[in-house]
Design an enzyme around this catalytic site. Structure first.
Site, PDB file in Angstrom:
ATOM      1  N   TRP A 299       0.925  -1.140  -0.076  1.00 28.35           N
ATOM      2  CA  TRP A 299      -0.087  -0.078  -0.190  1.00 28.35           C
ATOM      3  C   TRP A 299       0.953   1.347   0.060  1.00 28.35           C
ATOM      4  O   TRP A 299       0.351   2.225  -0.583  1.00 28.35           O
ATOM      5  CB  TRP A 299      -0.888   0.089   1.275  1.00 28.35           C
ATOM      6  CG  TRP A 299      -1.427   1.644   1.403  1.00 28.35           C
ATOM      7  CD1 TRP A 299      -2.352   2.050   0.719  1.00 28.35           C
ATOM      8  CD2 TRP A 299      -1.179   2.242   2.291  1.00 28.35           C
ATOM      9  NE1 TRP A 299      -2.741   3.290   1.297  1.00 28.35           N
ATOM     10  CE2 TRP A 299      -1.895   3.552   2.144  1.00 28.35           C
ATOM     11  CE3 TRP A 299      -0.352   2.154   3.578  1.00 28.35           C
ATOM     12  CZ2 TRP A 299      -2.004   4.599   3.155  1.00 28.35           C
ATOM     13  CZ3 TRP A 299      -0.396   3.320   4.653  1.00 28.35           C
ATOM     14  CH2 TRP A 299      -1.132   4.543   3.934  1.00 28.35           C
ATOM     15  N   HIS A 300       1.791   1.305   0.799  1.00 28.72           N
ATOM     16  CA  HIS A 300       2.655   2.359   0.781  1.00 28.72           C
ATOM     17  C   HIS A 300       3.320   2.840  -0.623  1.00 28.72           C
ATOM     18  O   HIS A 300       3.677   3.881  -0.818  1.00 28.72           O
ATOM     19  CB  HIS A 300       4.128   2.192   1.719  1.00 28.72           C
ATOM     20  CG  HIS A 300       3.630   2.522   3.295  1.00 28.72           C
ATOM     21  ND1 HIS A 300       3.111   3.762   3.743  1.00 28.72           N
ATOM     22  CD2 HIS A 300       3.701   1.446   4.437  1.00 28.72           C
ATOM     23  CE1 HIS A 300       3.009   3.840   4.800  1.00 28.72           C
ATOM     24  NE2 HIS A 300       3.226   2.448   5.417  1.00 28.72           N
ATOM     25  N   GLY A 301       3.485   1.746  -1.518  1.00 28.55           N
ATOM     26  CA  GLY A 301       3.941   1.817  -2.989  1.00 28.55           C
ATOM     27  C   GLY A 301       4.926   0.723  -3.288  1.00 28.55           C
ATOM     28  O   GLY A 301       5.315  -0.153  -2.669  1.00 28.55           O
TER      29      GLY A 301
END
Lengths: 77, 403
Positions: free
Chosen positions: B332-334
């Site tokens: 989700w952070h990347g």
């Protein structure tokens, strides 16, 4: 079998300790319960008492002591 | 036209003060004007997503309409039906825009997606949660206007805290009595001032003054074992301090502003640096995110695994789910190696932590527990967390792979 005794049995099985002497102690703060144990509790309630509790009904602050859990189950049964 | 980063500069706060004053007076006299609140919300949304950022504004409007159609459609359907596959399909559709936004930079050489806007993640969390509670039957009276207010509540739109539909609705539909509101007002204003200290003094010092120097020094000190150097270790602590003060500062602004509006948005941080273990750390750090993951991913996955008896032992179920849960958080952070490694690191840390807690419970008599062990546990946890933030910071990517 009455709800209180069953819930206490489930909790004792789950936590491996006798909670009946500390009915108002916070089970999460003391580390006796966690999310995993919460799910196990919900599944046991379903299999042993036929009480269906969806995960989103599980607001932790309403389920964090043996007394609160018993009260909750009694309203849902 | 001017655009503002939320809580970014004194002008934003001045505008906030002017806009909130009538609202405060209203609440003190037991009145909540929905019309005025809506106008204030729209005004600040235009400040954030208008002007030179108008493409983000368009993306936001389309995104919101899309999520309204999905959640409303599902709520209507759910009144009389409850198909599992349809529910999964709806959840996948609800997270599809976020997935595209997160994956695009990884496949398009760092280009960001056209459909992205500031806060898309946080809005997705709220929409998915609304849908899941609708499925569970705990959210029965879905209302489009409330959903819009919940999603577009401007104090928390860009980076949370992630509130819950039912909690927000209860606050939004009621007016706190004067004593309660005075308490909220006092807290809200205190939060804003602690936020100033965190964000504009401490985060500024660590992030803007100290960190670039340490980064430069760390880049020049490469060559040793794994390119590790004293400046890199300094960077680790400095980055951690900046991350905390910057985000906790922002969160205090968001919560403080909410309180002034008579909405008790949940807190995001609760003294994370005094956690005695990683499990407790996640009860204190970015709380609304980690609780979202706990309630909507971890517990649901555990429930599903146990119901279908996928693993023999409950501990295996817990461990596998920890790893999956934290890996999803990493993704989700990347989609970069360092965010995913960060997620994996925390997943493994939780597994080790749980194993240790079980061992400790069994051997309670033989393991010492005193002030010294307590301090050691806090020290160890804080350092493990800082190390995980070093991975998260992405500096290792530069140190190791930048020529």
């Amino acid at each position: 079998m009455d709800i209180k005794a069953t819930v206490l049995d489930i909790l004792n099985d789950l936590t491996g300790s006798d909670v009946s002497g500390a009915m108002d102690d916070n089970l999460f703060d003391s580390g006796i319960m966690d999310s995993m144990a919460s799910v196990q509790l919900l599944l046991s309630l379903q299999s042993e008492l036929g009480v269906n509790v969806p995960v989103s009904e599980f607001e932790r602050s309403e389920w964090d002591t043996p007394n609160k859990i018993i009260a909750k189950v009694e309203t849902l049964a | 036209m001017l655009t503002f980063e939320p809580y970014g500069n004194p002008t934003y706060f001045a505008l906030l003060g002017v806009a909130l004053l009538p609202l405060m007076i209203g609440l003190l006299y037991g009145k909540r004007s929905r019309l005025y609140e809506t106008l204030v919300s729209i005004f600040f949304l235009v400040l954030t997503f208008g002007g030179s950022k108008w493409t983000q504004g368009v993306a936001l409007i389309i995104y919101i309409l899309y999520e309204v159609v999905l959640t409303w459609g599902y709520a209507v359907y759910r009144r009389n039906h409850n198909s599992g596959p349809l529910f999964y399909l709806m959840v996948i559709l609800a997270i599809a825009p976020l997935t595209i936004v997160k994956v695009t930079p990884a496949v398009e050489n760092g280009q960001s997606s056209l459909i992205g806007f500031l806060g898309v993640s946080y809005l997705t969390f709220r929409a998915v949660q609304t849908m899941m509670e609708t499925r569970d039957g705990t959210l029965k009276n879905y209302n489009i206007m409330t959903f819009l207010q919940f999603m577009l509540f401007f104090p928390t739109i860009s980076s949370g805290p992630i509130d819950r539909y039912r909690r927000f609705e209860a606050d939004y539909r009621s007016v706190p009595d004067r004593d309660k509101y005075l308490g909220m007002l006092q807290k809200g204003i205190r939060y804003l001032f602690v936020g100033f200290l965190y964000k504009f003094i401490l985060a500024y010092y660590f992030g803007t003054i100290l960190m670039p120097k340490l980064q430069l020094m760390a880049m020049h000190s490469r060559g040793g074992f794994l390119d590790i150097s004293w400046p890199l270790i300094g960077y680790m602590y400095c980055y951690s301090a900046d991350l905390f003060f910057d985000f906790a500062g922002y969160s205090l602004f968001a919560v403080g502003t909410s309180y002034i509006m008579g909405i008790a948005t949940p807190m995001n941080f609760n003294q994370p640096w005094r956690s005695p273990n990683i499990k407790d750390f996640w009860n204190r750090w970015h709380i609304t995110l980690s609780f979202w993951f706990r309630d909507f991913i971890y517990m649901r996955l555990v429930f599903w695994f146990m119901k279908h008896k996928i693993f023999k032992k409950p501990t295996t179920t817990a461990n596998v789910t920890y790893i999956i849960n934290m890996l999803i958080m990493g993704f989700w952070h990347g989609v970069t190696w360092y965010y995913i490694t960060y997620g994996l690191f925390h997943g493994v840390a939780l597994v080790v932590n749980d194993t240790w807690l079980r061992y400790k419970k069994k051997h309670r008599q033989s393991i010492p527990h005193n002030k010294f062990t307590q301090i050691f546990a806090i020290f160890l946890t804080a350092n493990l967390v800082c190390f995980s933030f070093l991975i998260f910071s992405g500096i290792l990517d530069k140190i190791w792979f930048l020529k």
